[in-house]
Scaffold this active site. Structure first.
Site, PDB file in Angstrom:
ATOM      1  N   ASP A  27       0.834  -1.209   0.000  1.00 25.85           N
ATOM      2  CA  ASP A  27       0.000   0.000   0.000  1.00 25.85           C
ATOM      3  C   ASP A  27       0.865   1.254   0.000  1.00 25.85           C
ATOM      4  OD1 ASP A  27      -2.349   1.415  -0.037  1.00 25.85           O
ATOM      5  OD2 ASP A  27      -2.820   1.129   2.092  1.00 25.85           O
ATOM      6  N   HIS A  44       2.631   3.254  -8.972  1.00 26.79           N
ATOM      7  CA  HIS A  44       2.413   1.824  -9.215  1.00 26.79           C
ATOM      8  C   HIS A  44       3.594   1.216  -9.978  1.00 26.79           C
ATOM      9  CE1 HIS A  44      -1.487   2.127  -7.528  1.00 26.79           C
ATOM     10  NE2 HIS A  44      -2.054   2.785  -8.522  1.00 26.79           N
ATOM     11  N   GLU A  74     -12.299  -4.544  -4.296  1.00 28.91           N
ATOM     12  CA  GLU A  74     -12.802  -3.176  -4.109  1.00 28.91           C
ATOM     13  C   GLU A  74     -12.078  -2.165  -5.003  1.00 28.91           C
ATOM     14  OE1 GLU A  74     -12.184  -5.278  -1.361  1.00 28.91           O
ATOM     15  OE2 GLU A  74     -14.350  -5.665  -1.385  1.00 28.91           O
ATOM     16  N   ARG A  78     -11.835   2.439  -8.495  1.00 29.87           N
ATOM     17  CA  ARG A  78     -10.911   3.504  -8.929  1.00 29.87           C
ATOM     18  C   ARG A  78     -11.193   3.903 -10.374  1.00 29.87           C
ATOM     19  NH1 ARG A  78      -5.266   2.357  -5.757  1.00 29.87           N
ATOM     20  NH2 ARG A  78      -6.238   1.793  -3.785  1.00 29.87           N
ATOM     21  N   LEU A 138      10.860 -20.734  -4.469  1.00 30.77           N
ATOM     22  CA  LEU A 138      10.003 -19.702  -3.884  1.00 30.77           C
ATOM     23  C   LEU A 138       8.600 -19.861  -4.463  1.00 30.77           C
ATOM     24  CD1 LEU A 138       9.482 -17.025  -2.307  1.00 30.77           C
ATOM     25  CD2 LEU A 138      10.073 -15.822  -4.432  1.00 30.77           C
ATOM     26  N   SER A 203      -8.328  -4.713   5.026  1.00 32.29           N
ATOM     27  CA  SER A 203      -8.844  -4.501   3.664  1.00 32.29           C
ATOM     28  C   SER A 203      -9.152  -5.808   2.916  1.00 32.29           C
ATOM     29  CB  SER A 203      -7.876  -3.622   2.856  1.00 32.29           C
ATOM     30  OG  SER A 203      -7.738  -2.349   3.453  1.00 32.29           O
TER      31      SER A 203
END
Ligand code: IPE
Ligand code: IPE
Ligand code: MG
Length: 249
Positions: A27, A44, A74, A78, A138, A203
């Site tokens: 975030d 971003h 959610e 945007r 990983l 969230s």
């Protein structure tokens, strides 16, 4: 040579995060950009670079499972421009990193409802999952169009369907049964959930899976989140006592 395998380095077994499942709510991209008077998408993009760095650092940090929250159920609220920009960053990441992920032993999978995503993105996601399926160093999971409540709702539908067709006996259901119907059925529960940017909420991330996870809320904005910040968090995590409802030993 007979001992070739035994001589292979095992970086996932050492480091401050040895063997852990770390989940991250990345975030603060928008604020990072706004602080500089730049468009949110620049944040971003910078955030994407941090993802690349962190993935590369995981074996050295000892992290075995890394789960990243990239787009929530959610986040469709945007602007169209931001949503499209995020989606295009995602497909660019997959295309640009495919070779390296495959070569470096990263198994990439996605969680979330992908049916609402563009068909070409869905195809790309399926392709990279298949390409890296044999990897084991990983386990990287990226949450796209993911919401914990949405995941539990979709799992409940599938469960109900299997009960209706007689495939599942309701009386035989356990917590493990539910876990197996979730998007994360291939993952252990996270040991640690990190949220950046100083916000102290969940969230809608991994609601079922994080029942006993430790939480760390870091003030660092995601575009500033270096592998060293993660290393410090892991070292501090190592000092915590996880009691799981019991008492100190
Ligand atoms: C996180 O950064 C990235 C996504 C949610 C996709 P934000 O875009 O939420 O950044 P802030 O919270 O507005 O600073
Ligand atoms: C959470 O961040 C979702 C992701 C990081 C993908 P948001 O920025 O969307 O969350 P809120 O709106 O602050 O709760
Ligand atoms: Mg945010």
């Amino acid at each position: 040579m007979m001992f070739d395998n035994a001589a292979k380095p095992q970086p996932e077994r050492s480091g401050p995060g040895a063997g852990l499942h770390v989940a991250v709510i990345m975030d603060g991209n928008g604020r990072w950009a706004a602080n500089r008077g730049w468009p949110r998408l620049v944040g971003h993009r910078k955030g994407g670079e941090r993802v690349r760095e962190l993935v590369e650092a995981c074996p050295r940090l000892g992290i075995r499972y890394l789960t990243l929250y990239a787009f929530s159920t959610e986040n469709w609220k945007r602007s169209n421009e931001e949503v499209l920009g995020l989606m295009s960053l995602l497909s660019r990441y997959i295309r640009a990193e495919a070779k390296r992920l495959k070569r470096e032993g990263v198994r990439l999978r996605f969680i979330g409802d992908r049916t609402r995503l563009a068909p070409d993105l869905q195809e790309l996601m399926g392709w990279i999952e298949a390409e890296t399926d044999a990897n084991d160093l990983l386990h990287l999971s990226v949450a796209i169009n993911y919401g914990g409540r949405d995941e539990i709702t979709r799992a409940s539908r599938a469960l109900a369907r299997d009960v209706a067709t007689g495939k599942l006996d309701p009386d035989a259901m356990t917590q493990d049964t539910i876990s197996r119907y979730l998007d994360t059925h291939f993952l252990p529960d996270p040991d640690l959930v990190v949220r950046t940017s100083g916000e102290t909420r969940v969230s809608n991330f991994l609601l079922w899976q994080a029942a006993y996870s430790e939480y760390v809320f870091s003030p660092v904005l995601w575009p500033d989140f270096t592998p060293q910040v993660m290393a410090d968090i892991l070292t501090a995590f190592g000092q915590r006592e996880r009691r799981f409802g019991g008492v100190s030993s």
